[in-house]
Motif scaffolding. Structure first.
Motif, PDB file in Angstrom:
ATOM      1  N   ASN A 269       4.912   1.635  24.238  1.00  0.00           N
ATOM      2  CA  ASN A 269       6.343   1.353  24.374  1.00  0.00           C
ATOM      3  C   ASN A 269       6.996   1.176  23.002  1.00  0.00           C
ATOM      4  OD1 ASN A 269       8.188  -0.907  26.619  1.00  0.00           O
ATOM      5  ND2 ASN A 269       8.889   0.745  25.318  1.00  0.00           N
ATOM      6  N   GLU A 270       6.324   0.439  22.112  1.00  0.00           N
ATOM      7  CA  GLU A 270       6.849   0.252  20.757  1.00  0.00           C
ATOM      8  C   GLU A 270       6.909   1.590  20.014  1.00  0.00           C
ATOM      9  OE1 GLU A 270       8.241  -2.197  19.444  1.00  0.00           O
ATOM     10  OE2 GLU A 270       7.426  -4.107  20.139  1.00  0.00           O
ATOM     11  N   ALA A 271       5.886   2.423  20.185  1.00  0.00           N
ATOM     12  CA  ALA A 271       5.879   3.733  19.531  1.00  0.00           C
ATOM     13  C   ALA A 271       7.025   4.600  20.042  1.00  0.00           C
ATOM     14  CB  ALA A 271       4.536   4.423  19.762  1.00  0.00           C
ATOM     15  N   TRP A 272       7.270   4.533  21.351  1.00  0.00           N
ATOM     16  CA  TRP A 272       8.380   5.300  21.932  1.00  0.00           C
ATOM     17  C   TRP A 272       9.718   4.826  21.382  1.00  0.00           C
ATOM     18  CZ3 TRP A 272       9.331   9.632  24.388  1.00  0.00           C
ATOM     19  CH2 TRP A 272      10.536   9.789  25.077  1.00  0.00           C
ATOM     20  N   ARG A 273       9.876   3.519  21.272  1.00  0.00           N
ATOM     21  CA  ARG A 273      11.119   2.983  20.703  1.00  0.00           C
ATOM     22  C   ARG A 273      11.271   3.396  19.245  1.00  0.00           C
ATOM     23  NH1 ARG A 273      12.040  -3.165  22.684  1.00  0.00           N
ATOM     24  NH2 ARG A 273      12.033  -3.399  20.443  1.00  0.00           N
ATOM     25  N   GLU A 274      10.164   3.371  18.500  1.00  0.00           N
ATOM     26  CA  GLU A 274      10.208   3.779  17.093  1.00  0.00           C
ATOM     27  C   GLU A 274      10.580   5.258  16.971  1.00  0.00           C
ATOM     28  OE1 GLU A 274       9.906   3.385  12.936  1.00  0.00           O
ATOM     29  OE2 GLU A 274      10.002   1.872  14.534  1.00  0.00           O
ATOM     30  N   ARG A 275      10.016   6.060  17.864  1.00  0.00           N
ATOM     31  CA  ARG A 275      10.336   7.494  17.837  1.00  0.00           C
ATOM     32  C   ARG A 275      11.816   7.725  18.123  1.00  0.00           C
ATOM     33  NH1 ARG A 275      11.055  11.584  21.354  1.00  0.00           N
ATOM     34  NH2 ARG A 275      10.347  13.687  20.757  1.00  0.00           N
ATOM     35  N   ARG A 276      12.357   7.015  19.114  1.00  0.00           N
ATOM     36  CA  ARG A 276      13.780   7.167  19.429  1.00  0.00           C
ATOM     37  C   ARG A 276      14.649   6.691  18.265  1.00  0.00           C
ATOM     38  NH1 ARG A 276      15.667   8.381  24.429  1.00  0.00           N
ATOM     39  NH2 ARG A 276      17.631   7.341  23.939  1.00  0.00           N
ATOM     40  N   LYS A 277      14.220   5.625  17.595  1.00  0.00           N
ATOM     41  CA  LYS A 277      14.992   5.126  16.459  1.00  0.00           C
ATOM     42  C   LYS A 277      15.011   6.146  15.331  1.00  0.00           C
ATOM     43  CE  LYS A 277      13.338   1.766  13.926  1.00  0.00           C
ATOM     44  NZ  LYS A 277      12.903   0.406  13.512  1.00  0.00           N
ATOM     45  N   GLN A 278      13.840   6.749  15.051  1.00  0.00           N
ATOM     46  CA  GLN A 278      13.779   7.755  13.998  1.00  0.00           C
ATOM     47  C   GLN A 278      14.602   8.985  14.368  1.00  0.00           C
ATOM     48  OE1 GLN A 278       9.659   8.532  13.205  1.00  0.00           O
ATOM     49  NE2 GLN A 278       9.238   6.482  12.403  1.00  0.00           N
ATOM     50  N   ARG A 279      14.513   9.376  15.642  1.00  0.00           N
ATOM     51  CA  ARG A 279      15.292  10.538  16.073  1.00  0.00           C
ATOM     52  C   ARG A 279      16.785  10.247  16.008  1.00  0.00           C
ATOM     53  NH1 ARG A 279      15.174  15.305  18.341  1.00  0.00           N
ATOM     54  NH2 ARG A 279      16.623  15.897  20.005  1.00  0.00           N
ATOM     55  N   ARG A 280      17.169   9.020  16.346  1.00  0.00           N
ATOM     56  CA  ARG A 280      18.583   8.640  16.266  1.00  0.00           C
ATOM     57  C   ARG A 280      19.086   8.759  14.822  1.00  0.00           C
ATOM     58  NH1 ARG A 280      21.412   5.731  20.000  1.00  0.00           N
ATOM     59  NH2 ARG A 280      19.448   5.143  21.006  1.00  0.00           N
TER      60      ARG A 280
ATOM     61  N   TYR B  80       0.808  -1.212   0.000  1.00  0.00           N
ATOM     62  CA  TYR B  80       0.000   0.000   0.000  1.00  0.00           C
ATOM     63  C   TYR B  80       0.846   1.269   0.000  1.00  0.00           C
ATOM     64  CZ  TYR B  80      -4.119  -2.847   1.139  1.00  0.00           C
ATOM     65  OH  TYR B  80      -5.150  -3.768   1.109  1.00  0.00           O
ATOM     66  N   GLY B  81       2.152   1.098   0.109  1.00  0.00           N
ATOM     67  CA  GLY B  81       3.033   2.258   0.127  1.00  0.00           C
ATOM     68  C   GLY B  81       2.993   3.049   1.419  1.00  0.00           C
ATOM     69  N   LEU B  82       2.619   2.379   2.505  1.00  0.00           N
ATOM     70  CA  LEU B  82       2.546   3.064   3.784  1.00  0.00           C
ATOM     71  C   LEU B  82       3.951   3.289   4.345  1.00  0.00           C
ATOM     72  CD1 LEU B  82      -0.410   1.154   5.491  1.00  0.00           C
ATOM     73  CD2 LEU B  82      -0.491   3.285   4.176  1.00  0.00           C
ATOM     74  N   LYS B  83       4.127   4.429   4.972  1.00  0.00           N
ATOM     75  CA  LYS B  83       5.413   4.752   5.572  1.00  0.00           C
ATOM     76  C   LYS B  83       5.192   5.393   6.936  1.00  0.00           C
ATOM     77  CE  LYS B  83       7.809   5.479   1.165  1.00  0.00           C
ATOM     78  NZ  LYS B  83       8.589   6.440   0.325  1.00  0.00           N
ATOM     79  N   GLY B  84       6.257   5.451   7.713  1.00  0.00           N
ATOM     80  CA  GLY B  84       6.197   6.137   8.994  1.00  0.00           C
ATOM     81  C   GLY B  84       5.205   5.503   9.945  1.00  0.00           C
ATOM     82  N   TRP B  85       4.384   6.370  10.561  1.00  0.00           N
ATOM     83  CA  TRP B  85       3.475   5.882  11.583  1.00  0.00           C
ATOM     84  C   TRP B  85       2.346   5.033  11.021  1.00  0.00           C
ATOM     85  CZ3 TRP B  85       5.340   5.707  16.109  1.00  0.00           C
ATOM     86  CH2 TRP B  85       6.242   6.666  16.550  1.00  0.00           C
ATOM     87  N   SER B  86       1.974   5.244   9.772  1.00  0.00           N
ATOM     88  CA  SER B  86       0.938   4.400   9.165  1.00  0.00           C
ATOM     89  C   SER B  86       1.426   2.963   9.038  1.00  0.00           C
ATOM     90  CB  SER B  86       0.543   4.950   7.789  1.00  0.00           C
ATOM     91  OG  SER B  86      -0.003   6.243   7.894  1.00  0.00           O
TER      92      SER B  86
END
Length: 518
Positions: free
Chosen positions: A362-373, A315-321
């Motif tokens: 918790n998974e969203a927080w880890r994903e956010r930290r990974k993207q910020r890293r 579907y071409g979804l990226k990021g939070w989707s």
């Protein structure tokens, strides 16, 4: 039959031990027959009328598993899938009928204002555990990981009493090769010594700590159900007391199961590894009921997550989707299933939903930290790991989340849990609505100090490779106090004191293990 009973410790266990090893000196198969019969007798002690159900499950899954294995070896993969679906569906329907039929009919009647009735269906002991073990066996057979074996080996693998009632949920490759080892059935002093020490530690946790806390937690929750509304002190006392009771009850059972298995020459996998030292809810679940979490992840989460991730790419979804479809959705479903697995009731559903939300956040927080890293790395900036204060904050947040969820897990109804939460949250004021009890305070302090500072059982016994997968966990959650057991005078005094106190406290009454209810 309870591990923490005089009959088990002084009659069943010695007779099973002597009988198994005496026959093992003559012939290994005779030892297997004896231990299988002892294990079936152990199960039938509770309710003999449920023994045919266990025997039927063993025979059915042995036959279906054998067909799957032969079909797999012949390369007929479509037929493998069909037989796998048939076997798993039969197991799930059996579990669903006994565990959830009354719950479904009760709710249908409540919604439609009807009077359908099945009568009260008695829940067979350990049906959740032995059903999941059989499902894992069928899936492992379909993957080529479980090989054909004699019925005697399978029956012992399926009925082995240390892990039969409340886990760990074991796999073929963990247990069957040990039963086929040429040394199995021979009396090895090292195994008996290590197993007995682990058993003593587990017995101490159960009878001295968990059962003491139970004598306080039960009246607190009963009082709430009876209409007493707690304030801040009462609400938190109920939550903390039950959280510690559940912790030491399941930790004690897990130790006793591993110790008993080792006494009979079988290393069982870890099922509990200091989860209240975790600094995230994800890590907490990795270390609480580890074999259930492993089963759910392997056979529910991954089969859901992989196709959903592929669909997100299509579907071409990226990021939070993409995150929502590939991670959050299967995570939510997985933990709702875990909640429902524990019992047929809305409190268990709500418990599962709460942990599903926790894990997704918790998974969203880890994903956010990974993207910020990644973002900072492009700018030449390295995101540092959390410092001591930040890790402490994560740990406290995890403990709060667990405590609130455990109230829902224990409460008789969702409304009762909400009432206790109201007290915990200070909505009824910071009143001291429970009397001070020195025994309870001392037990809470002892349990807290053990959790915070003491090495856990497998760390104490690490010199002796205490569990099947100990090497995978030996560097996880190191204790602040480092002590390992040795067969010297201090070590023997420690084991003797733990065993003596564990047995002495049985005289107050034999409290059932909490996970026997599931």
């Amino acid at each position: 039959m309870l591990f923490n009973s005089f009959f088990f410790l002084f009659v069943f266990l010695p007779v099973a031990f002597v009988g198994t090893y005496a026959l093992g000196r003559w012939r290994q198969d005779a030892a297997k027959v004896a231990l299988t019969l002892f294990s079936l007798g152990f199960y039938a002690w509770w309710k003999p009328e449920h023994l045919p159900l266990l025997l039927g499950s063993i025979v059915f899954n042995y036959v279906v598993g054998g067909i799957i294995q032969r079909t797999y070896d012949a390369g007929r993969h479509r037929a493998v899938k069909l037989w796998l679906v048939f076997g798993v569906l039969a197991d799930v329907l059996l579990l669903g009928w006994f565990k959830y039929a009354n719950f479904v009919f009760d709710n249908v009647n409540a919604v439609l204002d009807t009077q359908y009735s099945l009568g009260r269906i008695a829940l067979p002991l350990a049906i959740s555990f032995f059903t999941f073990q059989k499902i894992a066996y069928l899936i492992d057979s379909a993957r080529g990981e479980a090989k054909r074996m004699r019925f005697l080996d399978f029956a012992l693998f399926a009925a082995f009493f240390p892990q039969l009632i409340a886990g760990p949920i074991v796999h073929y490759q963990e247990i069957v090769p040990q039963l086929r080892n040429r040394l199995w059935g021979r009396l090895i002093a090292r195994n008996v010594m290590v197993g007995l020490v682990i058993l003593a530690i587990g017995l101490f946790k159960k009878t001295v700590i968990a059962d003491t806390l139970s004598s306080y937690a039960n009246p607190l929750f009963d009082a709430e159900a009876g209409g007493q509304h707690f304030g801040l002190a009462g609400g938190w006392l109920a939550a903390i007391t039950y959280t510690l009771q559940l912790y030491f009850d399941f930790s004690g059972y897990s130790d006793m199961a591993i110790g008993l298995g080792r006494m009979f020459g079988v290393k069982l996998p870890l099922n509990f590894h200091s989860p209240l030292r975790a600094s995230s809810i994800i890590d907490y679940w990795r270390r609480w009921h580890m074999t259930l979490q492993r089963f759910i992840v392997a056979y529910i989460f991954q089969p859901l997550s992989l196709p959903l991730n592929r669909r997100a790419m299509e579907y071409g979804l990226k990021g939070w989707s993409a995150f929502a479809m590939g991670i959050a959705l299967p995570t939510f479903i997985t933990f709702v299933v875990i909640g429902i697995w524990h019992g047929a009731g809305w409190t268990f559903v709500a418990f599962g939903v709460m942990h599903a939300v926790y894990i997704c956040v918790n998974e969203a927080w880890r994903e956010r930290r990974k993207q910020r890293r990644k973002f900072l790395k492009k700018k030449g900036i390295t995101l540092t790991d959390p410092g001591m204060m930040e890790r402490a904050a994560y740990h406290v947040l995890t403990l709060l989340a667990v405590a609130y969820a455990n109230v829902m897990f224990r409460a008789r109804s969702v409304g009762d849990a909400v009432d206790i939460w109201s007290g915990m949250s200070g909505l009824r004021g910071a009143i001291l609505d429970v009397p001070f009890d020195l025994g309870l305070a001392a037990t809470i302090l002892l349990g807290t100090l053990i959790i915070m500072f003491a090495p856990n059982t497998q760390q104490i016994m690490r010199r002796f490779d205490p569990a099947y997968n100990w090497r995978d966990w030996r560097d996880v959650a190191p204790a602040r106090l480092d002590w390992t057991w040795k067969p010297n005078l201090p070590g023997l005094l420690f084991a003797g004191a733990a065993l003596f106190l564990g047995i002495a406290f049985i005289q107050r009454g034999q409290g059932i293990f909490l996970y026997f209810n599931f």
